[in-house]
Design an enzyme around this catalytic site. Structure first.
Site, PDB file in Angstrom:
ATOM      1  N   LYS A 183       1.078  -1.167   0.148  1.00  0.00           N
ATOM      2  CA  LYS A 183      -0.059   0.018  -0.032  1.00  0.00           C
ATOM      3  C   LYS A 183       0.883   1.361   0.057  1.00  0.00           C
ATOM      4  O   LYS A 183       2.208   1.061   0.136  1.00  0.00           O
ATOM      5  CB  LYS A 183      -0.957  -0.213   1.218  1.00  0.00           C
ATOM      6  CG  LYS A 183      -1.965  -1.103   1.118  1.00  0.00           C
ATOM      7  CD  LYS A 183      -3.031  -1.179   2.361  1.00  0.00           C
ATOM      8  CE  LYS A 183      -4.045  -2.163   2.388  1.00  0.00           C
ATOM      9  NZ  LYS A 183      -4.876  -1.788   3.439  1.00  0.00           N
ATOM     10  N   TYR A 233     -12.442  -2.470  -4.238  1.00  0.00           N
ATOM     11  CA  TYR A 233     -12.889  -2.569  -2.709  1.00  0.00           C
ATOM     12  C   TYR A 233     -14.280  -2.617  -2.659  1.00  0.00           C
ATOM     13  O   TYR A 233     -15.157  -2.427  -1.358  1.00  0.00           O
ATOM     14  CB  TYR A 233     -12.533  -1.423  -1.699  1.00  0.00           C
ATOM     15  CG  TYR A 233     -10.962  -1.699  -1.106  1.00  0.00           C
ATOM     16  CD1 TYR A 233     -10.789  -3.042  -0.503  1.00  0.00           C
ATOM     17  CD2 TYR A 233     -10.075  -0.786  -0.992  1.00  0.00           C
ATOM     18  CE1 TYR A 233      -9.603  -3.188   0.208  1.00  0.00           C
ATOM     19  CE2 TYR A 233      -8.882  -1.030  -0.480  1.00  0.00           C
ATOM     20  CZ  TYR A 233      -8.521  -2.178   0.239  1.00  0.00           C
ATOM     21  OH  TYR A 233      -7.327  -2.366   0.740  1.00  0.00           O
ATOM     22  N   ASN A 273      -2.054   0.220   6.821  1.00  0.00           N
ATOM     23  CA  ASN A 273      -1.650  -1.033   7.552  1.00  0.00           C
ATOM     24  C   ASN A 273      -0.883  -1.959   6.202  1.00  0.00           C
ATOM     25  O   ASN A 273      -0.624  -2.951   6.544  1.00  0.00           O
ATOM     26  CB  ASN A 273      -2.778  -1.822   7.878  1.00  0.00           C
ATOM     27  CG  ASN A 273      -3.815  -2.086   6.687  1.00  0.00           C
ATOM     28  OD1 ASN A 273      -3.508  -1.892   5.868  1.00  0.00           O
ATOM     29  ND2 ASN A 273      -4.927  -2.922   7.282  1.00  0.00           N
ATOM     30  N   HIS A 303      -2.058  -5.411   1.526  1.00  0.00           N
ATOM     31  CA  HIS A 303      -3.386  -6.223   1.356  1.00  0.00           C
ATOM     32  C   HIS A 303      -3.213  -7.620   0.748  1.00  0.00           C
ATOM     33  O   HIS A 303      -2.050  -7.803   0.045  1.00  0.00           O
ATOM     34  CB  HIS A 303      -4.150  -5.483   0.162  1.00  0.00           C
ATOM     35  CG  HIS A 303      -5.296  -6.270  -0.373  1.00  0.00           C
ATOM     36  ND1 HIS A 303      -6.581  -6.129   0.290  1.00  0.00           N
ATOM     37  CD2 HIS A 303      -5.598  -7.033  -1.431  1.00  0.00           C
ATOM     38  CE1 HIS A 303      -7.387  -7.015  -0.510  1.00  0.00           C
ATOM     39  NE2 HIS A 303      -6.667  -7.671  -1.296  1.00  0.00           N
ATOM     40  N   GLU A 357      -9.318 -10.759  -7.755  1.00  0.00           N
ATOM     41  CA  GLU A 357      -8.496  -9.572  -7.552  1.00  0.00           C
ATOM     42  C   GLU A 357      -7.027  -9.843  -8.437  1.00  0.00           C
ATOM     43  O   GLU A 357      -6.594  -8.788  -8.879  1.00  0.00           O
ATOM     44  CB  GLU A 357      -8.093  -9.620  -6.157  1.00  0.00           C
ATOM     45  CG  GLU A 357      -9.062  -9.150  -5.282  1.00  0.00           C
ATOM     46  CD  GLU A 357      -8.698  -9.149  -3.613  1.00  0.00           C
ATOM     47  OE1 GLU A 357      -9.800  -8.889  -2.867  1.00  0.00           O
ATOM     48  OE2 GLU A 357      -7.556  -9.573  -3.379  1.00  0.00           O
TER      49      GLU A 357
HETATM   50  P1  IDP Z   1      -7.997  -7.006   5.432  1.00  0.00           P
HETATM   51  O1  IDP Z   1      -7.376  -6.143   4.717  1.00  0.00           O
HETATM   52  O2  IDP Z   1      -7.328  -7.619   6.802  1.00  0.00           O
HETATM   53  O3  IDP Z   1      -8.573  -8.008   4.661  1.00  0.00           O
HETATM   54  P2  IDP Z   1     -10.536  -5.687   5.554  1.00  0.00           P
HETATM   55  O4  IDP Z   1     -11.639  -6.163   6.625  1.00  0.00           O
HETATM   56  O5  IDP Z   1     -10.766  -6.635   4.196  1.00  0.00           O
HETATM   57  O6  IDP Z   1      -9.330  -6.158   6.192  1.00  0.00           O
HETATM   58  O7  IDP Z   1     -10.530  -4.367   5.184  1.00  0.00           O
HETATM   59  C1  IDP Z   1     -10.135  -3.772   4.264  1.00  0.00           C
HETATM   60  C2  IDP Z   1      -9.329  -2.641   4.677  1.00  0.00           C
HETATM   61  O8  IDP Z   1     -10.162  -1.710   5.201  1.00  0.00           O
HETATM   62  C3  IDP Z   1      -8.267  -2.906   5.793  1.00  0.00           C
HETATM   63  O9  IDP Z   1      -6.962  -3.362   5.530  1.00  0.00           O
HETATM   64  C4  IDP Z   1      -8.001  -1.692   6.602  1.00  0.00           C
HETATM   65  O10 IDP Z   1      -7.238  -0.670   6.025  1.00  0.00           O
HETATM   66  C5  IDP Z   1      -9.613  -0.872   6.365  1.00  0.00           C
HETATM   67  N1  IDP Z   1     -10.449  -1.294   7.485  1.00  0.00           N
HETATM   68  C6  IDP Z   1     -10.806  -2.303   7.810  1.00  0.00           C
HETATM   69  N2  IDP Z   1     -11.691  -2.360   8.864  1.00  0.00           N
HETATM   70  C7  IDP Z   1     -11.445  -0.902   9.180  1.00  0.00           C
HETATM   71  C8  IDP Z   1     -12.245  -0.171  10.235  1.00  0.00           C
HETATM   72  O11 IDP Z   1     -12.736  -0.494  11.277  1.00  0.00           O
HETATM   73  N3  IDP Z   1     -11.679   1.154  10.486  1.00  0.00           N
HETATM   74  C9  IDP Z   1     -10.879   1.742   9.487  1.00  0.00           C
HETATM   75  N4  IDP Z   1     -10.319   1.160   8.359  1.00  0.00           N
HETATM   76  C10 IDP Z   1     -10.612  -0.362   8.049  1.00  0.00           C
HETATM   77 MG    MG Z   2      -9.703  -8.129   3.095  1.00  0.00          MG
END
Ligand code: IDP
Ligand code: MG
Length: 138
Positions: A12, A52, A115, A118, A129
């Site tokens: 990212k 997304y 974070n 992905h 994807e």
């Molecule tokens: P993942 O990346 O671990 O698969 P997902 O639930 O698919 O997590 O969410 C996609 C992205 O959305 C996450 O990597 C994170 O950056 C963001 N995200 C997920 N949950 C939250 C939240 O509760 N608050 C803010 N951002 C979130």
């Molecule tokens: Mg995810």
């Protein structure tokens, strides 16, 4: 049981900006995931929204799409035994605060938004994807 799979990984914008691409790629290789394809690109907010779209009803959706399109990213096809689950183990929990020691998100994640990486979460989504970013086979 192990099966050879492919998964989509994204480095990212926060990690590309901090010059972490080589370090993160080395971690995948060390953990026995082969980088089959990789390219550095920048996507539009519309493309991020399409990528997304499973999250379109979430309160963080707009921020998430703005962020993924905010700078260059590196998209990769990773291949190996149980690559989908293996990549998610290497990444760690979504929120770096909850990620285990030694995971990419623990080591390099800045926040739940920034974070670092992905990774696809299922065989079906991995196929979608990979197709999203590499359908033209480039
Ligand atoms: P993942 O990346 O671990 O698969 P997902 O639930 O698919 O997590 O969410 C996609 C992205 O959305 C996450 O990597 C994170 O950056 C963001 N995200 C997920 N949950 C939250 C939240 O509760 N608050 C803010 N951002 C979130
Ligand atoms: Mg995810």
């Amino acid at each position: 049981m192990s099966s050879k799979e492919q998964t989509l990984s994204i480095i990212k914008p926060d990690a590309v900006e901090r010059n972490l691409v080589d370090t993160i790629q080395k971690k995948f290789i060390d953990e026995k995931l082969k980088i089959v394809k990789a390219k550095k690109i920048q996507i539009s907010k519309d493309e991020a929204s399409e990528f997304y779209k499973v999250h379109q009803t979430k309160p963080f959706f707009d921020r998430l799409c703005s962020y993924l399109s905010s700078g260059p990213i590196v998209v990769m096809i990773l291949e190996g035994n149980n690559a989908i689950a293996q990549n998610r183990l290497i990444m760690g929990s979504t929120d770096p605060k909850n990620a285990d020691d030694g995971t990419l998100r623990k080591m390099y994640g800045l926040s739940i938004d920034k974070n670092t990486v992905h990774g696809s979460d299922s065989i079906e989504n991995a196929k979608k994807e990979i197709d999203f970013f590499f359908k033209d086979n480039i």
